[in-house]
Design a protein around this motif. Structure first.
Motif, short mmCIF file in Angstrom:
data_model
loop_
_atom_site.label_atom_id
_atom_site.label_comp_id
_atom_site.label_asym_id
_atom_site.label_seq_id
_atom_site.Cartn_x
_atom_site.Cartn_y
_atom_site.Cartn_z
N UNK A 165 72.24 20.30 1.63
CA UNK A 165 72.69 20.88 3.14
C UNK A 165 71.73 21.97 4.04
N UNK A 166 71.85 22.72 3.39
CA UNK A 166 70.64 23.78 3.47
C UNK A 166 69.74 23.23 4.49
N UNK A 167 68.92 22.07 3.88
CA UNK A 167 67.51 22.10 4.67
C UNK A 167 68.24 21.19 5.60
N UNK A 168 69.11 20.08 5.79
CA UNK A 168 69.38 19.26 7.48
C UNK A 168 70.21 20.70 8.07
N UNK A 169 70.90 21.89 7.37
CA UNK A 169 71.60 22.94 8.90
C UNK A 169 70.63 23.41 9.64
N UNK A 170 69.28 24.33 9.13
CA UNK A 170 68.48 24.96 9.34
C UNK A 170 67.17 23.84 10.01
N UNK A 171 67.25 22.31 9.42
CA UNK A 171 66.13 21.83 10.56
C UNK A 171 66.84 21.41 11.91
N UNK A 172 68.20 20.80 11.96
CA UNK A 172 68.30 21.08 13.37
C UNK A 172 68.77 21.50 14.83
N UNK A 173 68.22 22.55 14.12
CA UNK A 173 68.07 23.97 14.81
C UNK A 173 66.54 25.02 14.75
N UNK A 174 65.25 24.41 15.42
CA UNK A 174 64.54 24.98 14.31
C UNK A 174 64.24 25.70 15.57
N UNK A 175 63.59 26.81 15.04
CA UNK A 175 63.53 28.19 15.83
C UNK A 175 64.96 29.02 15.41
N UNK A 176 65.98 28.80 15.60
CA UNK A 176 67.50 29.85 15.30
C UNK A 176 67.45 30.64 14.11
N UNK A 177 67.76 31.29 13.88
CA UNK A 177 67.84 32.50 13.05
C UNK A 177 69.15 32.25 12.58
N UNK A 178 69.60 32.23 11.01
CA UNK A 178 70.90 32.12 10.77
C UNK A 178 71.40 32.86 9.76
N UNK A 179 72.00 33.76 9.96
CA UNK A 179 72.54 35.04 7.94
C UNK A 179 73.39 34.24 6.95
#
Length: 231
Positions: A165-179
Protein backbone atom coordinates in the motif's frame (compact mmCIF):
# COMPACT_ATOMS: atom_id res chain seq x y z
CA UNK A 1 -4.13 27.56 -29.52
CA UNK A 2 -3.62 26.01 -26.06
CA UNK A 3 -4.97 28.21 -23.26
CA UNK A 4 -2.46 29.47 -20.70
CA UNK A 5 -2.50 27.94 -17.24
CA UNK A 6 -3.69 30.45 -14.65
CA UNK A 7 -1.50 30.80 -11.54
CA UNK A 8 -2.66 32.59 -8.39
CA UNK A 9 0.29 34.04 -6.43
CA UNK A 10 -0.32 35.05 -2.82
CA UNK A 11 2.28 37.00 -0.83
CA UNK A 12 2.11 40.13 1.33
CA UNK A 13 5.61 41.28 0.32
CA UNK A 14 5.21 43.44 -2.78
CA UNK A 15 8.72 42.81 -4.13
CA UNK A 16 8.36 39.03 -3.88
CA UNK A 17 4.88 39.17 -5.38
CA UNK A 18 6.18 41.13 -8.37
CA UNK A 19 9.25 38.89 -8.74
CA UNK A 20 7.14 35.74 -8.87
CA UNK A 21 4.51 37.35 -11.11
CA UNK A 22 7.10 38.60 -13.60
CA UNK A 23 8.96 35.30 -13.87
CA UNK A 24 5.85 33.15 -14.20
CA UNK A 25 4.35 35.53 -16.79
CA UNK A 26 7.59 35.36 -18.76
CA UNK A 27 7.22 31.58 -18.79
CA UNK A 28 3.83 31.93 -20.46
CA UNK A 29 1.49 31.62 -17.49
CA UNK A 30 -1.49 33.85 -16.84
CA UNK A 31 -0.79 35.27 -13.37
CA UNK A 32 -3.22 36.79 -10.88
CA UNK A 33 -2.04 38.13 -7.52
CA UNK A 34 -3.29 38.67 -3.98
CA UNK A 35 -1.53 40.17 -0.96
CA UNK A 36 -3.89 38.82 1.73
CA UNK A 37 -5.54 35.52 2.48
CA UNK A 38 -8.98 37.06 2.13
CA UNK A 39 -8.25 38.36 -1.37
CA UNK A 40 -6.74 35.00 -2.31
CA UNK A 41 -9.90 33.12 -1.31
CA UNK A 42 -12.09 35.48 -3.33
CA UNK A 43 -9.87 35.30 -6.43
CA UNK A 44 -9.61 31.52 -6.21
CA UNK A 45 -13.38 31.24 -6.08
CA UNK A 46 -14.11 33.82 -8.79
CA UNK A 47 -11.44 32.67 -11.28
CA UNK A 48 -10.41 29.14 -10.31
CA UNK A 49 -6.67 28.87 -11.04
CA UNK A 50 -4.70 25.86 -12.27
CA UNK A 51 -2.25 26.25 -9.40
CA UNK A 52 -1.69 28.48 -6.35
CA UNK A 53 1.66 29.71 -5.04
CA UNK A 54 0.88 30.51 -1.42
CA UNK A 55 2.99 32.28 1.20
CA UNK A 56 2.42 30.93 4.71
CA UNK A 57 3.05 34.20 6.57
CA UNK A 58 0.09 36.39 5.63
CA UNK A 59 -1.75 39.11 7.53
CA UNK A 60 -5.25 38.17 8.67
CA UNK A 61 -5.97 34.65 7.45
CA UNK A 62 -2.60 32.90 7.27
CA UNK A 63 -1.50 30.56 4.51
CA UNK A 64 -2.29 27.38 6.43
CA UNK A 65 -5.89 28.48 6.97
CA UNK A 66 -6.19 29.58 3.34
CA UNK A 67 -5.00 26.15 2.17
CA UNK A 68 -7.42 24.43 4.54
CA UNK A 69 -10.39 26.47 3.29
CA UNK A 70 -9.46 25.91 -0.36
CA UNK A 71 -9.05 22.15 0.09
CA UNK A 72 -12.43 21.90 1.86
CA UNK A 73 -14.31 23.77 -0.89
CA UNK A 74 -15.72 21.74 -3.79
CA UNK A 75 -14.78 24.43 -6.28
CA UNK A 76 -11.08 24.57 -5.38
CA UNK A 77 -10.21 21.29 -3.63
CA UNK A 78 -8.55 19.96 -6.80
CA UNK A 79 -6.27 23.00 -7.27
CA UNK A 80 -2.59 22.18 -6.48
CA UNK A 81 -0.86 24.43 -3.96
CA UNK A 82 2.85 25.22 -3.67
CA UNK A 83 3.72 26.81 -0.34
CA UNK A 84 6.37 29.49 0.06
CA UNK A 85 8.04 29.14 3.47
CA UNK A 86 10.90 30.76 5.34
CA UNK A 87 13.80 28.50 6.27
CA UNK A 88 13.32 26.86 9.66
CA UNK A 89 9.54 26.59 9.35
CA UNK A 90 9.71 22.79 9.29
CA UNK A 91 6.59 22.38 11.43
CA UNK A 92 4.65 24.69 9.13
CA UNK A 93 5.77 22.69 6.09
CA UNK A 94 4.45 19.50 7.67
CA UNK A 95 1.20 21.20 8.66
CA UNK A 96 0.77 22.66 5.18
CA UNK A 97 1.23 19.27 3.55
CA UNK A 98 -1.20 17.77 6.07
CA UNK A 99 -3.96 20.19 5.05
CA UNK A 100 -3.46 19.43 1.37
CA UNK A 101 -0.59 21.46 -0.10
CA UNK A 102 1.27 19.59 -2.84
CA UNK A 103 4.80 20.97 -2.60
CA UNK A 104 6.84 23.70 -0.96
CA UNK A 105 9.67 26.10 -1.80
CA UNK A 106 11.79 27.75 0.89
CA UNK A 107 12.72 31.43 0.93
CA UNK A 108 15.02 32.81 -0.32
CA UNK A 109 14.38 30.99 -3.57
CA UNK A 110 15.54 30.98 -7.17
CA UNK A 111 12.79 32.06 -9.61
CA UNK A 112 14.03 29.40 -12.04
CA UNK A 113 13.58 26.71 -9.40
CA UNK A 114 10.11 27.98 -8.52
CA UNK A 115 9.13 27.99 -12.20
CA UNK A 116 10.37 24.42 -12.53
CA UNK A 117 8.42 23.33 -9.45
CA UNK A 118 5.27 25.01 -10.79
CA UNK A 119 5.58 23.19 -14.11
CA UNK A 120 6.32 19.89 -12.34
CA UNK A 121 3.25 20.13 -10.09
CA UNK A 122 0.99 21.08 -13.02
CA UNK A 123 2.42 18.19 -15.04
CA UNK A 124 1.92 15.73 -12.19
CA UNK A 125 -1.64 16.91 -11.58
CA UNK A 126 -2.47 16.43 -15.25
CA UNK A 127 -0.92 12.95 -15.20
CA UNK A 128 -2.87 11.70 -12.17
CA UNK A 129 -3.90 8.11 -12.92
CA UNK A 130 -7.56 7.63 -13.79
CA UNK A 131 -7.58 3.83 -13.84
CA UNK A 132 -6.94 2.64 -10.30
CA UNK A 133 -6.35 -0.93 -11.52
CA UNK A 134 -3.80 -0.14 -14.24
CA UNK A 135 -0.31 -1.62 -13.91
CA UNK A 136 2.43 0.90 -13.06
CA UNK A 137 5.75 0.33 -14.84
CA UNK A 138 8.61 2.48 -13.58
CA UNK A 139 11.90 1.50 -15.19
CA UNK A 140 12.77 -1.89 -13.59
CA UNK A 141 9.81 -1.80 -11.21
CA UNK A 142 6.30 -3.07 -11.99
CA UNK A 143 3.30 -2.68 -9.66
CA UNK A 144 0.00 -4.44 -10.40
CA UNK A 145 -2.75 -3.13 -8.06
CA UNK A 146 -5.35 -5.63 -9.29
CA UNK A 147 -3.18 -8.66 -8.57
CA UNK A 148 -1.32 -6.98 -5.71
CA UNK A 149 1.89 -8.07 -7.39
CA UNK A 150 5.25 -6.30 -7.46
CA UNK A 151 8.22 -7.26 -9.59
CA UNK A 152 11.77 -5.91 -9.83
CA UNK A 153 13.67 -6.82 -13.00
CA UNK A 154 11.01 -9.43 -13.71
CA UNK A 155 11.37 -11.13 -10.32
CA UNK A 156 8.35 -11.05 -7.97
CA UNK A 157 8.90 -9.32 -4.64
CA UNK A 158 7.01 -10.58 -1.59
CA UNK A 159 5.54 -7.47 0.09
CA UNK A 160 3.27 -7.29 3.10
CA UNK A 161 -0.12 -5.61 2.72
CA UNK A 162 1.14 -2.39 4.30
CA UNK A 163 4.39 -2.33 2.31
CA UNK A 164 2.46 -2.77 -0.93
CA UNK A 165 0.00 0.00 0.00
CA UNK A 166 2.81 2.42 0.82
CA UNK A 167 4.63 1.63 -2.42
CA UNK A 168 1.46 2.01 -4.49
CA UNK A 169 0.49 5.27 -2.78
CA UNK A 170 3.90 6.92 -3.27
CA UNK A 171 4.52 5.61 -6.80
CA UNK A 172 1.22 6.96 -8.12
CA UNK A 173 2.40 10.50 -7.38
CA UNK A 174 6.13 10.67 -8.18
CA UNK A 175 7.83 13.76 -6.83
CA UNK A 176 5.04 14.58 -4.39
CA UNK A 177 6.12 14.88 -0.76
CA UNK A 178 3.94 13.12 1.82
CA UNK A 179 4.13 13.32 5.59
CA UNK A 180 4.03 10.19 7.69
CA UNK A 181 0.49 11.03 8.78
CA UNK A 182 -0.65 11.32 5.17
CA UNK A 183 0.88 7.93 4.42
CA UNK A 184 -0.88 6.46 7.48
CA UNK A 185 -4.23 7.86 6.31
CA UNK A 186 -3.70 6.46 2.82
CA UNK A 187 -2.73 2.91 3.79
CA UNK A 188 -4.44 2.32 7.11
CA UNK A 189 -7.02 -0.45 7.27
CA UNK A 190 -9.07 -1.90 10.11
CA UNK A 191 -6.98 -5.07 10.13
CA UNK A 192 -3.66 -3.38 9.42
CA UNK A 193 -2.97 -0.70 12.03
CA UNK A 194 -0.26 1.72 10.95
CA UNK A 195 1.26 4.50 13.05
CA UNK A 196 3.53 7.43 12.21
CA UNK A 197 6.48 5.66 13.82
CA UNK A 198 5.86 2.37 12.08
CA UNK A 199 5.92 4.10 8.67
CA UNK A 200 9.69 4.50 9.03
CA UNK A 201 10.04 0.79 9.84
CA UNK A 202 7.87 -0.16 6.87
CA UNK A 203 9.91 2.06 4.54
CA UNK A 204 13.18 0.45 5.68
CA UNK A 205 11.79 -3.01 5.01
CA UNK A 206 10.29 -1.95 1.69
CA UNK A 207 13.54 -0.46 0.43
CA UNK A 208 15.41 -3.62 1.38
CA UNK A 209 12.95 -5.87 -0.48
CA UNK A 210 13.00 -3.65 -3.57
CA UNK A 211 16.78 -3.94 -3.80
CA UNK A 212 18.07 -1.85 -6.70
CA UNK A 213 14.72 0.00 -6.85
CA UNK A 214 14.73 0.81 -3.13
CA UNK A 215 16.37 4.16 -3.87
CA UNK A 216 13.22 5.23 -5.71
CA UNK A 217 11.71 5.98 -2.28
CA UNK A 218 13.38 9.13 -0.98
CA UNK A 219 13.41 10.57 2.52
CA UNK A 220 12.55 14.27 2.80
CA UNK A 221 14.24 15.23 6.05
CA UNK A 222 11.90 16.52 8.71
CA UNK A 223 8.85 16.04 6.50
CA UNK A 224 8.31 12.52 5.21
CA UNK A 225 8.81 10.61 1.97
CA UNK A 226 8.39 10.84 -1.78
CA UNK A 227 8.78 8.59 -4.81
CA UNK A 228 11.61 9.77 -7.05
CA UNK A 229 10.67 11.34 -10.36
CA UNK A 230 12.18 9.13 -13.05
CA UNK A 231 12.43 9.82 -16.76
Amino acid sequence: MTPMERILVVDDEEDILELVRYNLAREGFEVICADTGEKALKLASDAVPDLIVLDLMLPGINGIEVAKILKNADKTRHVPIIMLTARGEEADVVLGLEVGADDYVTKPFSPRILNARVRAVIRRAAAEPTDESSVLRIQELSIDPGRRKTTVRGEEVDLSFTEFQILLFLSRRPGWVFTRSQIVDAVRGDNYPVTDRSVDVQIVGLRKKLGACGSYIQTVRGVGYRFKELS
